[in-house]
Design an enzyme around this catalytic site. Structure first.
Site, PDB file in Angstrom:
ATOM      1  N   GLU A 144       0.823  -1.210   0.000  1.00 15.95           N
ATOM      2  CA  GLU A 144       0.000   0.000   0.000  1.00 15.95           C
ATOM      3  C   GLU A 144       0.861   1.265   0.000  1.00 15.95           C
ATOM      4  O   GLU A 144       0.575   2.237  -0.711  1.00 15.95           O
ATOM      5  CB  GLU A 144      -0.917   0.016   1.232  1.00 15.95           C
ATOM      6  CG  GLU A 144      -1.846  -1.175   1.332  1.00 15.95           C
ATOM      7  CD  GLU A 144      -1.291  -2.316   2.164  1.00 15.95           C
ATOM      8  OE1 GLU A 144      -2.061  -2.901   2.945  1.00 15.95           O
ATOM      9  OE2 GLU A 144      -0.090  -2.623   2.037  1.00 15.95           O
TER      10      GLU A 144
ATOM     11  N   ARG B 245      16.367 -19.450  27.478  1.00 15.98           N
ATOM     12  CA  ARG B 245      15.769 -18.181  27.034  1.00 15.98           C
ATOM     13  C   ARG B 245      16.330 -17.754  25.686  1.00 15.98           C
ATOM     14  O   ARG B 245      15.610 -17.268  24.818  1.00 15.98           O
ATOM     15  CB  ARG B 245      16.027 -17.084  28.070  1.00 15.98           C
ATOM     16  CG  ARG B 245      15.185 -17.163  29.308  1.00 15.98           C
ATOM     17  CD  ARG B 245      15.490 -16.005  30.248  1.00 15.98           C
ATOM     18  NE  ARG B 245      14.691 -16.042  31.463  1.00 15.98           N
ATOM     19  CZ  ARG B 245      14.762 -15.148  32.434  1.00 15.98           C
ATOM     20  NH1 ARG B 245      15.642 -14.142  32.331  1.00 15.98           N
ATOM     21  NH2 ARG B 245      13.994 -15.243  33.498  1.00 15.98           N
TER      22      ARG B 245
ATOM     23  N   THR C 170       4.191 -11.960  38.504  1.00 14.12           N
ATOM     24  CA  THR C 170       5.652 -12.124  38.465  1.00 14.12           C
ATOM     25  C   THR C 170       6.341 -10.784  38.243  1.00 14.12           C
ATOM     26  O   THR C 170       7.358 -10.472  38.869  1.00 14.12           O
ATOM     27  CB  THR C 170       6.042 -13.110  37.350  1.00 14.12           C
ATOM     28  OG1 THR C 170       5.478 -14.387  37.630  1.00 14.12           O
ATOM     29  CG2 THR C 170       7.557 -13.242  37.240  1.00 14.12           C
TER      30      THR C 170
ATOM     31  N   LEU D  17      13.774 -10.487  32.068  1.00 10.16           N
ATOM     32  CA  LEU D  17      13.406 -11.474  31.037  1.00 10.16           C
ATOM     33  C   LEU D  17      14.366 -11.433  29.850  1.00 10.16           C
ATOM     34  O   LEU D  17      13.952 -11.445  28.690  1.00 10.16           O
ATOM     35  CB  LEU D  17      11.952 -11.257  30.569  1.00 10.16           C
ATOM     36  CG  LEU D  17      10.886 -11.364  31.666  1.00 10.16           C
ATOM     37  CD1 LEU D  17       9.511 -11.157  31.068  1.00 10.16           C
ATOM     38  CD2 LEU D  17      10.973 -12.698  32.401  1.00 10.16           C
TER      39      LEU D  17
ATOM     40  N   ARG E 117      20.932 -13.625  29.892  1.00  4.63           N
ATOM     41  CA  ARG E 117      22.173 -13.034  30.391  1.00  4.63           C
ATOM     42  C   ARG E 117      23.328 -14.029  30.304  1.00  4.63           C
ATOM     43  O   ARG E 117      23.876 -14.498  31.310  1.00  4.63           O
ATOM     44  CB  ARG E 117      21.971 -12.518  31.819  1.00  4.63           C
ATOM     45  CG  ARG E 117      20.977 -11.362  31.867  1.00  4.63           C
ATOM     46  CD  ARG E 117      20.925 -10.690  33.209  1.00  4.63           C
ATOM     47  NE  ARG E 117      20.331 -11.499  34.257  1.00  4.63           N
ATOM     48  CZ  ARG E 117      19.033 -11.640  34.437  1.00  4.63           C
ATOM     49  NH1 ARG E 117      18.180 -11.053  33.607  1.00  4.63           N
ATOM     50  NH2 ARG E 117      18.569 -12.377  35.432  1.00  4.63           N
TER      51      ARG E 117
END
Length: 358
Positions: A48, A181, A193, A201, A204
């Site tokens: 578009e 994760r 939580t 979240l 690491r």
């Protein structure tokens, strides 16, 4: 099929935006084509926008023009490009005719167009559109692979009666969680939580890949200062119900702290949520929420696997949180069967994996 829509379909066949749908668009004014476009690659302007820009580059006035497009224009923010509806409205397009309704539950351009006085017609050629975009439709229909990951004591508790849960697991189990994760497209938690722990979240670990952060929060009760709302990577999604306060939704959206998606009337519809996540390319989800979110996910039948990190500890107490909450079953014959058990030692913990029998 209208001749202009036929041209739009011809343009759509040139598109290569996998995993997104193939879309073509034609802009018409006074019975003549003034602009054409198709979605070339992921992250580039949609069909578009290409058609509108094409018309402008040719010095045509787009106000009041008719836009023919093979797929219902997008109206949501959970993607790399801005919503097409905004550009169509800003350019005062007169009418939009679309061939196929988008199966993505987030897409719904009709209300926005009608509020702006734009006439919308469609779907006009649903069958043709479905033939063109079989892969996209299949992607939306395919539920992400969902696991519940929980750490618990040897007696099945996830926290003490006061809510203290740091740390049940060994450092090795925590490291394994961060590796998981990094391998999942999204992490899902409940509002409780976030309110209680304010988790980041993130993955690491070295060279870890941060997943989407999905918060199930029917009434949008999480604080605006929550850590999950500090990121600017476009990967925080808050699933709310129709009971969420509209002023708070506007604040989060305006500050670009996250995508707020209304997904259900009285409570968050997790089955619908899975369709939404699938439509934006999320193929795997790890639930790291509390016992109530776990219970809701199992009740909604969206869970494929359960992974438990069992620590050699006893917590006890009837008020300590279990892995699965809710009311529970009344009869053992109603219990959910688990299959394909696997286990291995992680640090001082035992990691146990089950698949849910379908």
């Amino acid at each position: 099929m209208d001749k202009f829509m036929k041209i739009a379909f011809g343009l759509a066949k040139k598109a290569d935006p996998h995993p997104n749908p193939k879309v073509g668009a034609v802009l018409v004014k006074n019975g003549k084509i003034i602009g054409v476009g198709y979605h070339k690659k992921p992250g580039l302007p949609h069909a578009e926008i290409e058609a509108i820009n094409d018309a402008k580059n040719k010095r045509h006035m787009v106000k009041g023009a008719i836009l023919y497009v093979t797929l219902e224009p997008c109206s949501h923010l959970l993607k790399r490009t801005p919503p097409c509806t905004n550009t169509i409205i800003d350019n005062k397009i007169g009418s939009v005719i679309y061939a196929m309704k988008d199966p993505n539950p987030l897409v719904g351009a009709g209300d926005a167009f009608r509020r702006s006085g734009i006439r919308i017609i469609g779907p006009t050629d649903q069958e043709q559109g479905e033939r063109l975009n079989k892969k996209y439709i299949g992607k939306v229909a395919r539920k992400p692979f969902v696991i519940i990951k929980m750490a618990m004591s040897a007696d099945g508790k996830t926290a003490t009666r006061t809510g203290d849960a740091k740390w049940i697991s060994s450092p090795q189990s925590l490291l394994q969680t961060h590796k998981m994760r990094s391998n999942f497209d999204a992490i899902m938690v409940g509002a409780g939580t976030v309110i209680r722990d304010s988790p980041r979240l993130t993955a690491r670990i070295k060279n870890g890949r941060n997943p989407y952060r999905i918060i199930v929060d029917g009434r949008l009760s999480i604080p605006l200062k929550s850590k999950v709302l500090i990121y600017k990577d476009n990967k925080t999604v808050i699933l709310v119900s129709g009971n969420a306060p509209k002023n708070k939704i506007k604040k989060i959206t305006k500050r670009k702290k996250g995508h707020v998606v209304v997904c259900g009337k009285g409570e968050v519809d997790l089955k619908k949520a899975m369709k939404i996540l699938s439509a934006v390319g999320i193929r795997s989800v790890m639930i790291e929420g509390g016992s109530e979110l776990n219970a809701s996910a199992i009740k909604a039948k969206i869970v494929d696997r359960i992974i438990l990190f069992v620590a050699p500890k006893i917590i006890g107490g009837k008020d300590a949180k279990p892995v699965i909450g809710g009311l529970g079953i009344a009869k053992m014959s109603q219990s959910i069967s688990l299959t394909n058990m696997k286990y291995k030692k992680i640090g001082s913990d035992l990691m146990v994996q089950f698949d849910i029998q379908k």
